[in-house]
Write an enzyme that holds these catalytic residues in place. Structure first.
Site, mmCIF file in Angstrom:
data_model
loop_
_atom_site.group_PDB
_atom_site.id
_atom_site.type_symbol
_atom_site.label_atom_id
_atom_site.label_comp_id
_atom_site.label_asym_id
_atom_site.label_seq_id
_atom_site.Cartn_x
_atom_site.Cartn_y
_atom_site.Cartn_z
ATOM 1 N N ASP A 204 0.847 -1.185 0.000
ATOM 2 C CA ASP A 204 0.000 0.000 0.000
ATOM 3 C C ASP A 204 0.888 1.243 0.000
ATOM 4 O OD1 ASP A 204 0.959 0.291 2.555
ATOM 5 O OD2 ASP A 204 -0.929 -0.141 3.552
ATOM 6 N N SER A 205 0.268 2.398 -0.085
ATOM 7 C CA SER A 205 1.037 3.633 -0.274
ATOM 8 C C SER A 205 1.545 4.242 1.023
ATOM 9 C CB SER A 205 0.169 4.672 -0.980
ATOM 10 O OG SER A 205 -0.869 5.113 -0.115
ATOM 11 N N CYS B 264 -13.496 -28.723 7.497
ATOM 12 C CA CYS B 264 -12.261 -28.151 6.956
ATOM 13 C C CYS B 264 -11.191 -29.222 6.831
ATOM 14 C CB CYS B 264 -11.781 -27.018 7.868
ATOM 15 S SG CYS B 264 -10.234 -26.239 7.349
ATOM 16 N N CYS C 145 -6.927 -28.658 11.181
ATOM 17 C CA CYS C 145 -8.132 -29.450 11.429
ATOM 18 C C CYS C 145 -7.891 -30.946 11.259
ATOM 19 C CB CYS C 145 -9.266 -28.969 10.529
ATOM 20 S SG CYS C 145 -9.890 -27.329 11.009
ATOM 21 N N ASP D 233 -8.094 -7.559 0.781
ATOM 22 C CA ASP D 233 -7.115 -7.881 1.821
ATOM 23 C C ASP D 233 -7.639 -7.451 3.178
ATOM 24 O OD1 ASP D 233 -5.315 -5.304 2.990
ATOM 25 O OD2 ASP D 233 -6.580 -4.903 1.255
ATOM 26 N N CYS E 251 -7.818 -28.426 6.398
ATOM 27 C CA CYS E 251 -6.494 -27.819 6.560
ATOM 28 C C CYS E 251 -5.641 -28.651 7.510
ATOM 29 C CB CYS E 251 -6.615 -26.378 7.057
ATOM 30 S SG CYS E 251 -6.983 -26.188 8.816
ATOM 31 N N HIS F 119 -5.415 -21.699 10.353
ATOM 32 C CA HIS F 119 -6.760 -22.146 9.971
ATOM 33 C C HIS F 119 -7.572 -21.010 9.361
ATOM 34 C CE1 HIS F 119 -10.793 -23.843 10.163
ATOM 35 N NE2 HIS F 119 -11.147 -22.724 10.774
#
Length: 372
Positions: free
Chosen positions: A91-92, A303, A308, A265, A305, A334
């Site tokens: 970002d700036s 889930c 999990c 984001d 992942c 997660h």
């Protein structure tokens, strides 16, 4: 940078595409984990790749203050410094200058402010922001803008919006024709539709490679955000990526996609993860709660992942209650996986022309209202 729009869903503005950068290709719509100070909190770059993070963010303001551009230049730029070989967006610095510094002075040249760290005096304007981001070497960089507060008067927002456009032109002039870094303009205009239209059209006339939408999700009700977002994307070109800054809850991401956004984001998934809150198919779960003390189920039984597959709610609750760092790491892992996988499913739904049906099913399971 090259953006290719592959499909727009017939029942909404939702769309899928790809962004090609010097450090890799990004499938859109995409959620981008935030690495404020050259790290996504608690996560290694290898773990980010493991969960299929395609692009991460760095923060110009924070990196400018620490470690500083002298260090960043000597270390070879942000990619090398943080051991991440994928795409990076920075970002700036504008949002942090306006939100973190209690002492600041805005002029046409830029902003003089005091560091939130030690009170030291600094100045960042369009040219300085470009110079910092050139040193960082990120793939996508942002024009310097003023993120105006909410609520704010029409007169204030109008003045701020026109100055942001003038700053955007100065950023573009300073940036020149650097092909390895794509400069995005940032649409402002607060909650005033006529100002959003003017801002978008003025920036489109400057012909940026992509466009961010700033000044939303700053405290306004969701319905207002949706209305302004839906309106604003009408004035952005279809053949360039659209980035909604600072949104990270599942409902805000779904609505962003619904109204034609390609990138988003937020620090939220890691922030709430470090506080013991996780996303699940059926809504948020606060793992510190006593009812999970001897719960041998995963955080989210739906889930797949790493967390999990391997750890129970009871164990992760224990980690939080004895202040073990692993608890923060597992919850953050997660949460990031949840959002990145959610976006994968969204892309598939758009491809199959069932995005709105998929949205309805997700909202019903999660407990969100389906108000249109």
């Amino acid at each position: 940078m090259k953006f290719t729009l592959h499909k727009t869903e017939k029942n909404s503005k939702a769309r899928i595409g790809t962004i090609e950068t010097p450090h890799g290709t990004i499938e859109t719509p995409v959620f981008m984990p935030v690495g404020t100070r050259a790290t996504v909190k608690t996560m290694t770059p290898e773990e980010l790749k493991e969960i299929d993070a395609e692009i991460i963010l760095g923060n110009t303001y924070h990196l400018y203050l620490k470690p500083g551009m002298d260090v960043m230049e000597k270390m070879g730029g942000l990619h090398k410094f943080m051991h991440w070989d994928g795409p990076i967006l920075t970002d700036s610095g504008g949002f942090q200058v306006f939100s973190l510094s209690n002492i600041r002075k805005i002029t046409e040249e830029g902003v003089t402010f005091r560091s939130h760290i030690d009170g030291s005096k600094h100045f960042i304007g369009p040219e300085e922001s470009m110079k910092i981001q050139h040193t960082l070497g990120s793939d996508i960089i942002m024009a310097f803008d003023e993120c105006a507060p909410y609520p704010a008067s029409y007169e204030y927002i109008e003045k701020s919006m026109h100055r942001t456009t003038r700053w955007a032109k100065r950023c573009k002039d300073y940036h020149g024709e650097k092909e390895d870094q794509a400069l995005f303009g940032i649409v402002q205009g607060g909650m005033y539709k006529d100002l959003r239209k003017i801002s978008a059209e003025d920036l489109v006339a400057l012909d940026f490679p992509g466009y961010a939408i700033g000044g939303l999700s700053v405290g306004e009700p969701l319905e207002i955000m949706k209305d302004i977002l839906d309106y604003t994307t009408n004035f952005l070109p279809e053949n360039k990526p659209r980035y909604l800054m600072g949104v990270g809850t599942p409902d805000y991401l779904f609505e962003a996609v619904r109204f034609g956004v390609d990138m988003a984001d937020c620090v939220l998934p890691t922030r709430i993860g470090r506080n013991g809150t996780v996303f699940t198919k059926h809504g948020r779960l606060v793992i510190r709660n006593a009812k999970y003390k001897v719960d041998d189920r995963p955080l989210d039984p739906h889930c797949d992942c790493y967390v999990c597959k391997n750890y129970s709610r009871g164990y992760i609750r224990h980690l939080f209650n004895v202040d073990e760092i692993l608890g923060l790491r597992l919850a953050s892992y997660h949460n990031l996986y949840f959002l990145i996988n959610m976006m994968k499913n969204i892309r598939h739904a758009i491809k199959e022309e069932v995005f709105m049906e998929h949205r309805k099913e997700f909202y019903t399971n999660y407990g969100y209202s389906l108000d249109e």
